[in-house]
Design a protein around this motif. Structure first.
Motif, PDB file in Angstrom:
ATOM      1  N   TRP A 158       0.830  -1.198   0.000  1.00 13.29           N
ATOM      2  CA  TRP A 158       0.000   0.000   0.000  1.00 13.29           C
ATOM      3  C   TRP A 158       0.867   1.251   0.000  1.00 13.29           C
ATOM      4  O   TRP A 158       2.051   1.208   0.389  1.00 13.29           O
ATOM      5  CB  TRP A 158      -0.920   0.028   1.227  1.00 13.29           C
ATOM      6  CG  TRP A 158      -1.975  -1.027   1.190  1.00 13.29           C
ATOM      7  CD1 TRP A 158      -1.828  -2.338   1.516  1.00 13.29           C
ATOM      8  CD2 TRP A 158      -3.338  -0.856   0.793  1.00 13.29           C
ATOM      9  NE1 TRP A 158      -3.008  -3.006   1.350  1.00 13.29           N
ATOM     10  CE2 TRP A 158      -3.961  -2.125   0.913  1.00 13.29           C
ATOM     11  CE3 TRP A 158      -4.091   0.227   0.360  1.00 13.29           C
ATOM     12  CZ2 TRP A 158      -5.311  -2.322   0.598  1.00 13.29           C
ATOM     13  CZ3 TRP A 158      -5.429   0.031   0.065  1.00 13.29           C
ATOM     14  CH2 TRP A 158      -6.033  -1.230   0.178  1.00 13.29           C
ATOM     15  N   LEU A 159       0.297   2.327  -0.444  1.00 13.57           N
ATOM     16  CA  LEU A 159       0.916   3.648  -0.343  1.00 13.57           C
ATOM     17  C   LEU A 159       0.168   4.430   0.722  1.00 13.57           C
ATOM     18  O   LEU A 159      -1.060   4.358   0.813  1.00 13.57           O
ATOM     19  CB  LEU A 159       0.851   4.390  -1.676  1.00 13.57           C
ATOM     20  CG  LEU A 159       1.690   3.821  -2.809  1.00 13.57           C
ATOM     21  CD1 LEU A 159       1.358   4.539  -4.115  1.00 13.57           C
ATOM     22  CD2 LEU A 159       3.181   3.956  -2.497  1.00 13.57           C
ATOM     23  N   PHE A 160       0.922   5.202   1.494  1.00 14.54           N
ATOM     24  CA  PHE A 160       0.332   5.994   2.566  1.00 14.54           C
ATOM     25  C   PHE A 160       0.746   7.455   2.414  1.00 14.54           C
ATOM     26  O   PHE A 160       1.885   7.757   2.050  1.00 14.54           O
ATOM     27  CB  PHE A 160       0.799   5.483   3.930  1.00 14.54           C
ATOM     28  CG  PHE A 160       0.458   4.042   4.194  1.00 14.54           C
ATOM     29  CD1 PHE A 160      -0.752   3.702   4.776  1.00 14.54           C
ATOM     30  CD2 PHE A 160       1.345   3.027   3.846  1.00 14.54           C
ATOM     31  CE1 PHE A 160      -1.076   2.363   5.017  1.00 14.54           C
ATOM     32  CE2 PHE A 160       1.030   1.698   4.076  1.00 14.54           C
ATOM     33  CZ  PHE A 160      -0.179   1.363   4.665  1.00 14.54           C
ATOM     34  N   ALA A 161      -0.183   8.325   2.682  1.00 16.62           N
ATOM     35  CA  ALA A 161       0.094   9.761   2.707  1.00 16.62           C
ATOM     36  C   ALA A 161      -0.335  10.264   4.070  1.00 16.62           C
ATOM     37  O   ALA A 161      -1.464  10.006   4.505  1.00 16.62           O
ATOM     38  CB  ALA A 161      -0.660  10.489   1.605  1.00 16.62           C
ATOM     39  N   HIS A 162       0.564  10.978   4.729  1.00  9.84           N
ATOM     40  CA  HIS A 162       0.249  11.464   6.069  1.00  9.84           C
ATOM     41  C   HIS A 162       0.422  12.969   6.130  1.00  9.84           C
ATOM     42  O   HIS A 162       1.437  13.522   5.694  1.00  9.84           O
ATOM     43  CB  HIS A 162       1.150  10.820   7.114  1.00  9.84           C
ATOM     44  CG  HIS A 162       0.874  11.312   8.502  1.00  9.84           C
ATOM     45  ND1 HIS A 162       1.590  12.345   9.070  1.00  9.84           N
ATOM     46  CD2 HIS A 162      -0.057  10.931   9.412  1.00  9.84           C
ATOM     47  CE1 HIS A 162       1.115  12.581  10.295  1.00  9.84           C
ATOM     48  NE2 HIS A 162       0.126  11.744  10.519  1.00  9.84           N
ATOM     49  N   ALA A 163      -0.587  13.607   6.647  1.00 11.52           N
ATOM     50  CA  ALA A 163      -0.533  15.052   6.880  1.00 11.52           C
ATOM     51  C   ALA A 163      -1.594  15.388   7.909  1.00 11.52           C
ATOM     52  O   ALA A 163      -2.727  14.881   7.832  1.00 11.52           O
ATOM     53  CB  ALA A 163      -0.778  15.838   5.601  1.00 11.52           C
ATOM     54  N   ALA A 164      -1.222  16.224   8.860  1.00  6.01           N
ATOM     55  CA  ALA A 164      -2.183  16.592   9.893  1.00  6.01           C
ATOM     56  C   ALA A 164      -3.393  17.298   9.300  1.00  6.01           C
ATOM     57  O   ALA A 164      -4.541  17.002   9.625  1.00  6.01           O
ATOM     58  CB  ALA A 164      -1.503  17.487  10.939  1.00  6.01           C
TER      59      ALA A 164
ATOM     60  N   GLY B 216       1.012  19.932  -7.138  1.00  7.53           N
ATOM     61  CA  GLY B 216       0.760  20.907  -6.087  1.00  7.53           C
ATOM     62  C   GLY B 216       0.686  20.356  -4.684  1.00  7.53           C
ATOM     63  O   GLY B 216       0.253  21.060  -3.755  1.00  7.53           O
ATOM     64  N   LEU B 217       1.103  19.113  -4.467  1.00  9.76           N
ATOM     65  CA  LEU B 217       1.108  18.560  -3.116  1.00  9.76           C
ATOM     66  C   LEU B 217       2.200  19.243  -2.297  1.00  9.76           C
ATOM     67  O   LEU B 217       3.353  19.330  -2.735  1.00  9.76           O
ATOM     68  CB  LEU B 217       1.355  17.049  -3.154  1.00  9.76           C
ATOM     69  CG  LEU B 217       1.117  16.315  -1.827  1.00  9.76           C
ATOM     70  CD1 LEU B 217      -0.362  16.325  -1.469  1.00  9.76           C
ATOM     71  CD2 LEU B 217       1.624  14.869  -1.920  1.00  9.76           C
ATOM     72  N   GLY B 218       1.849  19.711  -1.125  1.00  9.42           N
ATOM     73  CA  GLY B 218       2.791  20.443  -0.293  1.00  9.42           C
ATOM     74  C   GLY B 218       3.821  19.552   0.376  1.00  9.42           C
ATOM     75  O   GLY B 218       3.655  18.335   0.487  1.00  9.42           O
ATOM     76  N   ASP B 219       4.899  20.167   0.823  1.00  6.82           N
ATOM     77  CA  ASP B 219       5.955  19.424   1.506  1.00  6.82           C
ATOM     78  C   ASP B 219       5.514  18.900   2.868  1.00  6.82           C
ATOM     79  O   ASP B 219       6.223  18.098   3.484  1.00  6.82           O
ATOM     80  CB  ASP B 219       7.191  20.319   1.682  1.00  6.82           C
ATOM     81  CG  ASP B 219       7.844  20.663   0.350  1.00  6.82           C
ATOM     82  OD1 ASP B 219       7.687  19.871  -0.605  1.00  6.82           O
ATOM     83  OD2 ASP B 219       8.495  21.722   0.271  1.00  6.82           O
ATOM     84  N   ASP B 220       4.354  19.354   3.345  1.00  6.28           N
ATOM     85  CA  ASP B 220       3.860  18.895   4.631  1.00  6.28           C
ATOM     86  C   ASP B 220       3.220  17.512   4.557  1.00  6.28           C
ATOM     87  O   ASP B 220       2.882  16.917   5.586  1.00  6.28           O
ATOM     88  CB  ASP B 220       2.826  19.884   5.196  1.00  6.28           C
ATOM     89  CG  ASP B 220       1.639  20.054   4.260  1.00  6.28           C
ATOM     90  OD1 ASP B 220       1.847  20.073   3.043  1.00  6.28           O
ATOM     91  OD2 ASP B 220       0.508  20.175   4.777  1.00  6.28           O
ATOM     92  N   VAL B 221       3.072  16.991   3.340  1.00  8.17           N
ATOM     93  CA  VAL B 221       2.462  15.668   3.163  1.00  8.17           C
ATOM     94  C   VAL B 221       3.553  14.642   2.907  1.00  8.17           C
ATOM     95  O   VAL B 221       4.343  14.783   1.970  1.00  8.17           O
ATOM     96  CB  VAL B 221       1.451  15.668   1.996  1.00  8.17           C
ATOM     97  CG1 VAL B 221       0.824  14.284   1.850  1.00  8.17           C
ATOM     98  CG2 VAL B 221       0.377  16.729   2.218  1.00  8.17           C
ATOM     99  N   LEU B 222       3.607  13.618   3.730  1.00  9.46           N
ATOM    100  CA  LEU B 222       4.611  12.566   3.620  1.00  9.46           C
ATOM    101  C   LEU B 222       4.031  11.382   2.849  1.00  9.46           C
ATOM    102  O   LEU B 222       2.978  10.851   3.209  1.00  9.46           O
ATOM    103  CB  LEU B 222       5.046  12.108   5.018  1.00  9.46           C
ATOM    104  CG  LEU B 222       6.041  10.946   5.090  1.00  9.46           C
ATOM    105  CD1 LEU B 222       7.382  11.351   4.493  1.00  9.46           C
ATOM    106  CD2 LEU B 222       6.209  10.488   6.536  1.00  9.46           C
ATOM    107  N   LEU B 223       4.687  10.978   1.769  1.00  8.35           N
ATOM    108  CA  LEU B 223       4.270   9.815   0.989  1.00  8.35           C
ATOM    109  C   LEU B 223       5.246   8.666   1.252  1.00  8.35           C
ATOM    110  O   LEU B 223       6.458   8.815   1.060  1.00  8.35           O
ATOM    111  CB  LEU B 223       4.268  10.138  -0.507  1.00  8.35           C
ATOM    112  CG  LEU B 223       3.184  11.076  -1.039  1.00  8.35           C
ATOM    113  CD1 LEU B 223       3.367  11.278  -2.539  1.00  8.35           C
ATOM    114  CD2 LEU B 223       1.807  10.523  -0.750  1.00  8.35           C
ATOM    115  N   VAL B 224       4.720   7.517   1.666  1.00  5.43           N
ATOM    116  CA  VAL B 224       5.564   6.351   1.947  1.00  5.43           C
ATOM    117  C   VAL B 224       4.859   5.089   1.461  1.00  5.43           C
ATOM    118  O   VAL B 224       3.643   5.062   1.309  1.00  5.43           O
ATOM    119  CB  VAL B 224       5.878   6.211   3.452  1.00  5.43           C
ATOM    120  CG1 VAL B 224       6.680   7.398   3.961  1.00  5.43           C
ATOM    121  CG2 VAL B 224       4.603   6.044   4.259  1.00  5.43           C
ATOM    122  N   ALA B 225       5.639   4.052   1.224  1.00  2.00           N
ATOM    123  CA  ALA B 225       5.107   2.736   0.875  1.00  2.00           C
ATOM    124  C   ALA B 225       5.253   1.828   2.086  1.00  2.00           C
ATOM    125  O   ALA B 225       6.200   1.960   2.871  1.00  2.00           O
ATOM    126  CB  ALA B 225       5.854   2.156  -0.324  1.00  2.00           C
ATOM    127  N   GLY B 226       4.301   0.902   2.244  1.00  2.00           N
ATOM    128  CA  GLY B 226       4.384   0.001   3.388  1.00  2.00           C
ATOM    129  C   GLY B 226       3.319  -1.067   3.337  1.00  2.00           C
ATOM    130  O   GLY B 226       2.551  -1.167   2.385  1.00  2.00           O
TER     131      GLY B 226
END
Length: 273
Positions: free
Chosen positions: A95-101, A145-155
């Motif tokens: 899966w791919l995950f995107a994390h941002a508050a 346009g995705l901001g640097d505050d959003v972390l994209l990771v695979a897991g």
């Protein structure tokens, strides 16, 4: 899809997206706008506003084209033409995950356009089956346009490699039903389009073709293990044929080379009036 509501800005942007850097004369845009009930003044005022917002540019007096800042979204929309080449085989559990508050509106739009869904507050997920692997996907997301505050990771999630609650986020039966319905409507329209008056053929191909392109461009591209891709493939094949009919309906001496069916704007929140 933006064209369905016939907003002047959306229609003009859609038209300009169809012809690329060549652009259109204001005369042609005014004539096209009239098909949607827009007055000459409305078209001119709208073009002035789009110019001020740097969404279009004027390379010569009385001529407009899409501004370069819009090229990335336009290229993303045009990826629909690649069909199943946009995906690769999926290993259940990847899966791919995107994390941002709290991602900005543009960031949420980018994640949604890339097929992510919010599984819980601040955590977005999607199957890791897109043709661009993680590094390429990060670059594409930033370009959109995705901001640097959003972390994209695979897991891989703990426990069930295919959490049922996650699959439900996309509601696959709804997507499949919509694609089948659009395929049916495209077939019916294709049968009658050549016999329609030019103005009616342009309106119908613009609206219906744009709706189908929007559906294909925003498709979450779920792997076969999660959703039957046959409806998506059928819609893609039908839309390729319909696009040729749309080009014929919209052909004009200004942009006969390389013109395509008008491309729909994907309702980017911070680019709308």
């Amino acid at each position: 899809m933006s064209g369905l509501r016939d907003r002047p800005a959306d229609v003009l942007l859609d038209l300009l997206r169809s012809v690329g850097r060549k652009g259109y004369s204001v005369r042609f845009l005014i004539e096209s706008g009239a098909l949607f009930g827009f007055t000459e003044n409305t078209v001119r005022v709208t073009l002035s506003r789009l110019l001020a917002r740097e969404l279009v540019e004027s390379p010569a007096r009385g001529r407009y084209r899409l501004a370069r800042r819009s090229d990335t979204v336009n290229a993303f929309v045009e990826r629909w033409r690649a069909g199943e080449k946009r995906v690769r085989p999926w290993t259940p559990g990847d899966w791919l995950f995107a994390h941002a508050a709290s991602p900005a509106a543009r960031g949420r739009w980018v994640l949604d356009a890339l097929g992510f869904r919010e599984a819980r507050l601040g955590l977005w997920v999607r199957p890791d089956n897109l043709a661009p692997e993680l590094a390429g996907l990060r670059a594409l997301a930033r370009d959109l346009g995705l901001g640097d505050d959003v972390l994209l990771v695979a897991g891989r999630p703990e426990g069930d490699p295919v959490p049922e609650a996650w699959v439900a986020l996309w509601d696959p039966p709804v997507w499949i039903a919509a694609q089948r319905e659009l395929t049916r409507r495209l077939k019916e329209s294709a049968a009658r389009l050549p016999g329609l008056p030019t103005a009616k053929a342009r309106l119908e191909s613009f609206r219906l073709g744009g709706e189908a392109i929007h559906c294909l461009a925003k498709d979450p591209l779920l792997p076969e293990a999660l959703a039957d891709p046959s409806a998506r493939r059928a819609l893609w094949e039908e839309m390729l044929a319909y696009d040729a009919l749309g080009r014929a309906a919209w052909a004009n001496r200004e942009a006969a080379d390389g013109q395509r069916l008008p491309v729909p704007q994907l309702a980017v929140e911070d680019d709308r009036e």
